[in-house]
Design an enzyme around this catalytic site. Structure first.
Site, PDB file in Angstrom:
ATOM      1  N   SER A 157     -10.034  -3.162   2.096  1.00  0.00           N
ATOM      2  CA  SER A 157     -10.011  -1.928   2.876  1.00  0.00           C
ATOM      3  C   SER A 157      -9.638  -2.133   4.345  1.00  0.00           C
ATOM      4  CB  SER A 157     -11.362  -1.237   2.744  1.00  0.00           C
ATOM      5  OG  SER A 157     -11.298   0.026   3.324  1.00  0.00           O
ATOM      6  N   HIS A 158     -10.568  -1.794   5.223  1.00  0.00           N
ATOM      7  CA  HIS A 158     -10.288  -1.820   6.656  1.00  0.00           C
ATOM      8  C   HIS A 158     -10.456  -3.211   7.248  1.00  0.00           C
ATOM      9  CE1 HIS A 158     -14.475  -1.352   5.810  1.00  0.00           C
ATOM     10  NE2 HIS A 158     -14.751  -1.845   7.003  1.00  0.00           N
ATOM     11  N   ASP A 195      -6.175   3.353   7.131  1.00  0.00           N
ATOM     12  CA  ASP A 195      -6.651   1.971   7.079  1.00  0.00           C
ATOM     13  C   ASP A 195      -5.863   1.118   6.087  1.00  0.00           C
ATOM     14  OD1 ASP A 195      -7.593   3.095   4.741  1.00  0.00           O
ATOM     15  OD2 ASP A 195      -9.363   1.808   4.687  1.00  0.00           O
ATOM     16  N   ASP A 226      -6.154   0.189   2.947  1.00  0.00           N
ATOM     17  CA  ASP A 226      -5.840   0.676   1.600  1.00  0.00           C
ATOM     18  C   ASP A 226      -5.626   2.188   1.546  1.00  0.00           C
ATOM     19  OD1 ASP A 226      -8.538   1.082   2.118  1.00  0.00           O
ATOM     20  OD2 ASP A 226      -9.096   0.970   0.006  1.00  0.00           O
ATOM     21  N   ASP A 265      -7.419   4.857   2.356  1.00  0.00           N
ATOM     22  CA  ASP A 265      -8.414   5.896   2.045  1.00  0.00           C
ATOM     23  C   ASP A 265      -9.110   6.443   3.285  1.00  0.00           C
ATOM     24  OD1 ASP A 265      -9.894   3.620   2.460  1.00  0.00           O
ATOM     25  OD2 ASP A 265     -10.955   3.670   0.527  1.00  0.00           O
ATOM     26  N   ARG A 266      -9.045   5.717   4.395  1.00  0.00           N
ATOM     27  CA  ARG A 266      -9.692   6.228   5.613  1.00  0.00           C
ATOM     28  C   ARG A 266      -8.686   6.959   6.501  1.00  0.00           C
ATOM     29  NH1 ARG A 266     -14.095   2.043   7.955  1.00  0.00           N
ATOM     30  NH2 ARG A 266     -15.076   1.550   5.966  1.00  0.00           N
ATOM     31  N   LYS A 317     -11.996   8.563  -1.266  1.00  0.00           N
ATOM     32  CA  LYS A 317     -11.590   9.229  -0.041  1.00  0.00           C
ATOM     33  C   LYS A 317     -10.083   9.048   0.112  1.00  0.00           C
ATOM     34  CE  LYS A 317     -13.434   5.412   2.744  1.00  0.00           C
ATOM     35  NZ  LYS A 317     -14.068   4.570   1.725  1.00  0.00           N
TER      36      LYS A 317
HETATM   37  C1  G16 Z   1     -16.517   1.694   2.230  1.00  0.00           C
HETATM   38  C2  G16 Z   1     -17.135   2.754   1.381  1.00  0.00           C
HETATM   39  C3  G16 Z   1     -17.583   3.903   2.227  1.00  0.00           C
HETATM   40  C4  G16 Z   1     -18.508   3.417   3.319  1.00  0.00           C
HETATM   41  C5  G16 Z   1     -17.826   2.343   4.129  1.00  0.00           C
HETATM   42  C6  G16 Z   1     -18.735   1.701   5.137  1.00  0.00           C
HETATM   43  O1  G16 Z   1     -15.322   2.180   2.758  1.00  0.00           O
HETATM   44  O2  G16 Z   1     -16.242   3.215   0.393  1.00  0.00           O
HETATM   45  O3  G16 Z   1     -18.216   4.834   1.399  1.00  0.00           O
HETATM   46  O4  G16 Z   1     -18.888   4.470   4.155  1.00  0.00           O
HETATM   47  O5  G16 Z   1     -17.370   1.325   3.273  1.00  0.00           O
HETATM   48  O6  G16 Z   1     -19.748   1.023   4.459  1.00  0.00           O
HETATM   49  P1  G16 Z   1     -20.714   0.048   5.211  1.00  0.00           P
HETATM   50  O7  G16 Z   1     -21.354   0.848   6.297  1.00  0.00           O
HETATM   51  O8  G16 Z   1     -21.675  -0.414   4.168  1.00  0.00           O
HETATM   52  O9  G16 Z   1     -19.888  -1.057   5.813  1.00  0.00           O
HETATM   53  P2  G16 Z   1     -13.987   1.341   2.625  1.00  0.00           P
HETATM   54  O10 G16 Z   1     -12.947   2.161   3.317  1.00  0.00           O
HETATM   55  O11 G16 Z   1     -14.289   0.034   3.307  1.00  0.00           O
HETATM   56  O12 G16 Z   1     -13.771   1.158   1.163  1.00  0.00           O
END
Ligand code: G16
Length: 541
Positions: free
Chosen positions: A111-112, A275, A277, A279-280, A374
């Site tokens: 992801s990010h 981000d 992937d 989704d953000r 998302k």
């Molecule tokens: C993931 C989850 C999200 C979450 C985020 C932050 O996002 O899919 O639902 O809000 O991580 O999580 P944490 O606070 O536990 O780091 P992504 O975009 O990284 O897949």
């Protein structure tokens, strides 16, 4: 030929908030990817099934795809649909899983988190509904990793993933598909593309920072090719294995180039970033940043302006640390509202049951029932649709929103790479403190309640405990603290801060100033400096 390769359990293959994320060299280590992939295929019983496979293009994405394909064939899968070049954004993967009525999919992404030989890699499994595997499934995968003695592997050459078309891999069908076209077609069904074309034709200026990550090709196709935004509207549009050295996390800290442009002279009308992937999303108006919590609230209040949501919303869900701004809209609309733990997987049941249409999180995630993830570009298009329909600027729309509903000042402070022991000790001490907090006064504010958030899923009654410490104050202010479940280095402490101003006065303060007493209260109650040695956050959103 199919062989069973002898292996041993590897410690720590426990998926976090969103799949298994580790440093790339760990994932590339002997048997690491193979063990986890076998655990996935064992739990979902791969024989005869169809899966989707793709990733965000980060370093090791292409090699990992070949390994997963060979293992899918060895485990008897019937067919795998792969994005060309092994590329799929997370929302596009979710859509393909649903569109083709498959048995789920594997998404390769951290992801990010930054990508590259020394950065992060990840793998997650999405269910047949297109959403991230729920906790009982990821737990079963983890359990399986602790008892593995071998994994199944097909001996074969690489599949050509660069050419769209069908091929055979040891009796399994591999369909390589264009990663963008089905997703773009879905967006056309939800939004008023003629109105958006007219918006751009009228000189509306936008900047979309794809941060050298997966959204580039999707944004170029939709914004520039289909909607007529000028070439170059999308910047950093070519996905690179190391994201060009960028940290593909769309927040004011990491998307600083976009922020500087949007706050500067001659800024475009609208700015957005996505981000790793896809989704953000982060949304910025000319001279004004939109917090993700406010973005969710504005989208909920105005979604009916887009054709796909003209019939109204069934309900709105937000993660617990997300501000209550969306709740106020739900109350005004007379629709259902839900508060879930952090993690998109918790929205899946609510979406499947038709209880909610929109979901959102403070962590720059917004989405709807069109997929089960998302969706960054979707959020950007919904904003554009609202801007086109209301013919107002982002600042005017936000100003109107706060005047109507009041303003939930909001910020998240992240303290990164804290030693795990120190972070755990701080959280344990804070949890011990909770029962004695109600009635206590801090920074002139009275604490009314304090607990560790637990969630009972309204659909399947599953319970998720210890989802974050909440401290609530009489004036509506709130502190939430939890440790991130997506980091790969030590612990990341997230401190979520909120304060409500009912309006019509006091709506145009700087959020950090408006939140100053809440910030001080958080630091003193958690004894943050004493436990962690930190006083200032690494990231402020
Ligand atoms: C993931 C989850 C999200 C979450 C985020 C932050 O996002 O899919 O639902 O809000 O991580 O999580 P944490 O606070 O536990 O780091 P992504 O975009 O990284 O897949």
């Amino acid at each position: 030929m199919i062989t069973t390769v002898a292996t041993q359990p590897i410690a720590g293959q426990k998926p976090g908030t969103s799949g298994l994320r580790k440093k790339t060299p760990v994932f590339m280590g002997r048997h690491y990817l193979e063990n986890f992939t076998q655990a996935i295929f064992d739990v979902v019983e791969a024989k005869g099934k169809t899966f989707v496979l793709g990733g965000d293009g980060r370093y090791f994405n292409d090699r990992a795809a070949q390994v997963i394909l060979r293992m899918a064939a060895a485990n008897g899968a019937a067919r795998v649909i792969v994005g060309q070049g092994a590329i799929l954004s997370t929302p596009a993967a979710s859509h393909l899983i649903r569109l083709n009525k498959t048995d789920g999919g594997i998404i390769m992404s951290a992801s990010h988190n930054p990508g590259g030989p020394e950065e992060d890699f990840g793998v997650k499994f999405n269910m047949p509904n297109g959403g991230p595997a729920p906790e009982h499934v990821t737990e079963a995968m983890y359990q399986r990793t602790t008892e593995l003695t071998g994994y199944r592997m097909l001996e074969a050459q690489d599949v050509d993933l660069n050419t769209v078309g069908r091929s055979d891999l040891g009796g399994m069908i591999v369909d390589v598909v264009d990663p963008v076209s089905d997703y773009a077609a879905l967006m056309e069904t939800l939004f008023d593309f003629p109105a958006l074309r007219a918006l751009f034709a009228g000189g509306f200026r936008m900047r979309m920072d794809a941060m050298c990550a997966v959204t580039g090709p999707y944004a170029v196709e939709i914004l520039e090719n289909r909607l007529g935004a000028p070439k170059g509207t999308v910047t950093h549009a070519t996905p690179l294995p190391d994201f060009g050295g960028m940290h593909p996390d769309p927040n004011p800290t990491w998307a600083h180039e976009l922020m500087a442009e949007m706050m500067g002279e001659g800024a475009p009308d609208f700015g957005a970033a996505s981000d790793g992937d896809g989704d953000r999303n982060m949304v910025v108006g000319r001279g004004i940043y939109v917090s993700p919590s406010d973005s969710l609230a504005v989208l909920a209040a105005n979604a009916h302006l887009a054709p796909g949501y003209a019939r109204g919303l069934a309900g709105v869900a937000r993660s617990m640390p997300t501000s209550a701004a969306a709740d106020r809209v739900a109350d005004a609309l007379g629709i259902a509202k839900f508060e879930t733990p952090t993690g998109w997987k918790f929205f899946g049941n609510l979406l499947d049951a038709g209880k909610v249409t929109l979901c959102g999180e403070e962590s720059f995630g917004t989405g709807s029932d069109h997929v089960r993830e998302k969706d960054g570009l979707w959020a950007v298009l919904l904003w554009l649709n609202i801007l086109a329909a209301r013919k107002q600027s982002v600042a005017e729309i936000l100003g109107d929103h706060w005047a109507t509903y009041g303003r939930n000042y909001y910020s998240r402070h992240d303290f990164e790479a804290i030693t795990t022991e120190k972070a755990d000790a701080m959280m344990a001490a804070l949890r011990d403190l909770l029962p004695g907090l109600p009635g206590r006064e801090v920074e002139g504010m009275t604490i009314t309640a304090a607990d560790d958030f637990a969630y009972t899923d309204p659909v399947d009654a599953s319970v998720s405990a210890k989802q974050g410490v909440r401290i609530l104050f009489a004036d509506g202010s709130r502190i939430v603290m939890r440790l991130s479940g997506t980091g790969t280095e030590g612990a990341t402490l997230r401190v979520y801060l909120e304060r409500y101003a009912p309006g019509p006065d006091g709506l145009d303060h700087d959020p950090q100033q408006a939140l100053a007493p809440v910030i001080r209260a958080a630091h003193s109650l958690a004894r943050l400096e004493e436990f962690t040695g930190r006083t200032t956050p690494d990231v402020v959103t």
